[in-house]
Design an enzyme around this catalytic site. Structure first.
Site, PDB file in Angstrom:
ATOM      1  N   ASP A 190       0.837  -1.209   0.000  1.00 42.16           N
ATOM      2  CA  ASP A 190       0.000   0.000   0.000  1.00 42.16           C
ATOM      3  C   ASP A 190       0.876   1.264   0.000  1.00 42.16           C
ATOM      4  O   ASP A 190       0.548   2.261  -0.648  1.00 42.16           O
ATOM      5  CB  ASP A 190      -0.933  -0.001   1.217  1.00 42.16           C
ATOM      6  CG  ASP A 190      -1.854  -1.206   1.213  1.00 42.16           C
ATOM      7  OD1 ASP A 190      -2.338  -1.574   0.131  1.00 42.16           O
ATOM      8  OD2 ASP A 190      -2.068  -1.804   2.292  1.00 42.16           O
ATOM      9  N   HIS A 228      -5.579  -3.512   5.727  1.00 41.01           N
ATOM     10  CA  HIS A 228      -5.183  -3.837   4.356  1.00 41.01           C
ATOM     11  C   HIS A 228      -6.374  -4.406   3.587  1.00 41.01           C
ATOM     12  O   HIS A 228      -6.365  -5.555   3.152  1.00 41.01           O
ATOM     13  CB  HIS A 228      -4.003  -4.813   4.355  1.00 41.01           C
ATOM     14  CG  HIS A 228      -3.609  -5.220   2.964  1.00 41.01           C
ATOM     15  ND1 HIS A 228      -3.053  -4.344   2.069  1.00 41.01           N
ATOM     16  CD2 HIS A 228      -3.744  -6.398   2.304  1.00 41.01           C
ATOM     17  CE1 HIS A 228      -2.841  -4.963   0.915  1.00 41.01           C
ATOM     18  NE2 HIS A 228      -3.258  -6.217   1.030  1.00 41.01           N
TER      19      HIS A 228
HETATM   20  N1  LIG Z   1      -0.413  -8.390   1.786  1.00 40.72           N
HETATM   21  C1  LIG Z   1      -0.571  -7.993   0.549  1.00 40.72           C
HETATM   22  O1  LIG Z   1      -0.415  -6.807   0.236  1.00 40.72           O
HETATM   23  C2  LIG Z   1      -0.914  -8.981  -0.538  1.00 40.72           C
HETATM   24  C3  LIG Z   1      -0.798  -8.611  -1.886  1.00 40.72           C
HETATM   25  C4  LIG Z   1      -1.074  -9.535  -2.870  1.00 40.72           C
HETATM   26  C5  LIG Z   1      -1.497 -10.822  -2.516  1.00 40.72           C
HETATM   27  N2  LIG Z   1      -1.606 -11.144  -1.199  1.00 40.72           N
HETATM   28  C6  LIG Z   1      -2.036 -12.501  -0.779  1.00 40.72           C
HETATM   29  O2  LIG Z   1      -0.937 -13.405  -0.843  1.00 40.72           O
HETATM   30  C7  LIG Z   1      -1.437 -14.750  -0.971  1.00 40.72           C
HETATM   31  C8  LIG Z   1      -0.662 -15.509  -2.048  1.00 40.72           C
HETATM   32  O3  LIG Z   1      -0.879 -14.949  -3.317  1.00 40.72           O
HETATM   33  P1  LIG Z   1      -0.199 -15.590  -4.632  1.00 40.72           P
HETATM   34  O4  LIG Z   1      -0.594 -14.726  -5.755  1.00 40.72           O
HETATM   35  O5  LIG Z   1       1.236 -15.882  -4.373  1.00 40.72           O
HETATM   36  O6  LIG Z   1      -1.010 -16.984  -4.717  1.00 40.72           O
HETATM   37  P2  LIG Z   1      -0.573 -18.321  -5.496  1.00 40.72           P
HETATM   38  O7  LIG Z   1      -1.792 -19.172  -5.589  1.00 40.72           O
HETATM   39  O8  LIG Z   1       0.156 -17.988  -6.749  1.00 40.72           O
HETATM   40  O9  LIG Z   1       0.484 -18.990  -4.510  1.00 40.72           O
HETATM   41  C9  LIG Z   1       0.116 -19.478  -3.266  1.00 40.72           C
HETATM   42  C10 LIG Z   1       1.091 -20.583  -2.893  1.00 40.72           C
HETATM   43  O10 LIG Z   1       0.711 -21.044  -1.593  1.00 40.72           O
HETATM   44  C11 LIG Z   1       0.880 -22.450  -1.604  1.00 40.72           C
HETATM   45  N3  LIG Z   1       0.087 -23.056  -0.521  1.00 40.72           N
HETATM   46  C12 LIG Z   1      -1.238 -23.275  -0.457  1.00 40.72           C
HETATM   47  N4  LIG Z   1      -1.548 -23.887   0.694  1.00 40.72           N
HETATM   48  C13 LIG Z   1      -0.384 -24.030   1.377  1.00 40.72           C
HETATM   49  C14 LIG Z   1      -0.049 -24.602   2.630  1.00 40.72           C
HETATM   50  N5  LIG Z   1      -0.983 -25.145   3.425  1.00 40.72           N
HETATM   51  N6  LIG Z   1       1.253 -24.580   2.990  1.00 40.72           N
HETATM   52  C15 LIG Z   1       2.189 -24.021   2.194  1.00 40.72           C
HETATM   53  N7  LIG Z   1       1.933 -23.502   1.003  1.00 40.72           N
HETATM   54  C16 LIG Z   1       0.657 -23.507   0.599  1.00 40.72           C
HETATM   55  C17 LIG Z   1       0.440 -22.892  -2.983  1.00 40.72           C
HETATM   56  O11 LIG Z   1       0.926 -24.202  -3.308  1.00 40.72           O
HETATM   57  C18 LIG Z   1       1.051 -21.794  -3.837  1.00 40.72           C
HETATM   58  O12 LIG Z   1       2.356 -22.137  -4.253  1.00 40.72           O
HETATM   59  C19 LIG Z   1      -2.929 -14.598  -1.230  1.00 40.72           C
HETATM   60  O13 LIG Z   1      -3.622 -14.811  -0.022  1.00 40.72           O
HETATM   61  C20 LIG Z   1      -3.083 -13.147  -1.645  1.00 40.72           C
HETATM   62  O14 LIG Z   1      -4.368 -12.645  -1.364  1.00 40.72           O
HETATM   63  C21 LIG Z   1      -1.315 -10.261  -0.226  1.00 40.72           C
END
Ligand SMILES: NC(=O)c1ccc[n+]([C@@H]2O[C@H](COP(=O)([O-])OP(=O)(O)OC[C@H]3O[C@@H](n4cnc5c(N)ncnc54)[C@H](O)[C@@H]3O)[C@@H](O)[C@H]2O)c1
Length: 338
Positions: free
Chosen positions: A173, A200
């Site tokens: 952000d 957030h």
């Molecule tokens: N804080 C922020 O500003 C922000 C910004 C963007 C995304 N996010 C969040 O980050 C998260 C991940 O996003 P992404 O685009 O990388 O998703 P993605 O689906 O590309 O990757 C997620 C990964 O998590 C793994 N995973 C799922 N369950 C798991 C478990 N129990 N143990 C370990 N690994 C596990 C999956 O295998 C995958 O590799 C989402 O929740 C998204 O909303 C947060």
């Protein structure tokens, strides 16, 4: 971008990418094979602050680790696959970053992710509470407004809770606010610093543009449009990706910036400030993001909200109901979990 990673840093509230200090931090990324996890791991592998990089996921970590391990930097990369290898991945970790979880699709709010991600975050942080209770825990998985209370409740359940070491990563952000303001004012984005407070998600994201350095002024209508764009910037990316996920590359940058700031501060660097969603006494919301002075043991001092404009005060008060509801939802989830 990589050149910025080795550039000296001058300002606080800002890019931890540049410290030349050597450190021997062991950092774990849980969810390391994902859209955020992979580029975040690449940035961490590229840092002189990291000596050991533990990559955990339920899929693909052997490949990601093998690939990253060929990069000619000193961090030793190890891949861990599946729940039985999770404890080993956390052993001796000083910092754990958690981007594991499902991302949004068009039309979804971050809260729509709760059911899936609450369980993932609770499971992973239970392992952290058992195997590296002293580590700094940086949660990226959404909804951050609930996953931080979840993490705190899990650590409390295990009797190892230290609120100074649990962080909701909201850095994206700030990164977005800096970029958008720089674009509007013709400034170098690397020189713009805007604190973003609150939470957030949507209206809980509150950029304090009145506290921007350098000082910037906008007519009220433009200020409101800009604030709205910062609040909905994640949705802008979700829509543009049209079903292929949410922000990953900019989030990896922001996550790395936060981790490097933390490592710099843990290393003894003074004056390191980042905003983060944490346990807080600054408002009536029990968790709230404000600028924090970081130190060897995590949060050294909460720098609070500072002086708000009347518009910003209104935004803060309007965010309270949603923030409190998301926090309670996270707390209730852990209480009802066996
Ligand atoms: N804080 C922020 O500003 C922000 C910004 C963007 C995304 N996010 C969040 O980050 C998260 C991940 O996003 P992404 O685009 O990388 O998703 P993605 O689906 O590309 O990757 C997620 C990964 O998590 C793994 N995973 C799922 N369950 C798991 C478990 N129990 N143990 C370990 N690994 C596990 C999956 O295998 C995958 O590799 C989402 O929740 C998204 O909303 C947060």
């Amino acid at each position: 971008m990589l050149s910025r990673l080795s550039r000296p840093v001058s300002a606080v509230l800002r890019r931890g990418f540049g410290s030349s200090a050597q450190n021997n931090a062991r950092v774990a990324v849980l969810g390391a094979s994902g859209g955020i996890g992979q580029p975040l791991s690449l940035l961490l592998k590229n840092s002189p602050l990291v000596s050991n990089l533990a990559l955990y996921d339920i899929a693909h970590t052997p490949g990601v680790a093998a690939d990253l391990s060929h990069i000619e930097t000193r961090a030793k990369v190890t891949g861990y696959l599946g729940p039985e290898q999770l404890p080993e991945s956390l052993k001796n970790c000083e910092v754990v970053v958690i981007p594991a979880g499902v991302p949004r699709k068009p039309g979804m709010t971050r809260d729509d992710l709760f059911n899936t991600n609450a369980t993932i975050v609770a499971t992973l942080t239970e392992a952290c509470a058992k195997h590296c209770p002293e580590a700094m825990i940086c949660i990226i998985a959404n909804p951050v407004n609930s996953t931080i209370p979840i993490t705190s409740e899990v650590f409390k359940k295990h009797g190892v809770y230290n609120p100074n070491r649990i962080f909701g990563v909201t850095t994206l952000d700030i990164v977005r606010a800096n970029t958008f303001i720089a674009e509007l004012k013709g400034l170098d984005p690397a020189r713009v610093n805007v604190p973003v407070v609150g939470g957030h998600a949507g209206k809980t994201i509150i950029p304090l543009i009145s506290q921007c350095t350098p000082k910037v002024e906008f007519p009220q209508d433009q200020l409101e449009t800009l604030t709205g764009r910062i609040q909905e910037a994640g949705t802008e990316v979700v829509k543009a990706k049209a079903g292929a996920g949410s922000a990953t590359l900019s989030m990896a940058y922001a996550g790395a910036r936060f981790v490097f700031s933390l490592l710099d501060a843990m290393n003894g660097k003074e004056g390191v400030i980042e905003c983060s969603f944490i346990r807080s006494e600054e408002t009536e919301s029990p968790y709230f993001s404000t600028p924090l002075l970081l130190g060897k043991n995590g949060i050294e001092k909460n720098l609070g909200l500072g002086k708000l404009s009347a518009y910003e005060e209104k935004l803060v008060s309007e965010a309270m109901a949603e923030l409190k509801a998301s926090i309670k939802k996270g707390e209730d989830f852990v209480k009802s979990r066996k």
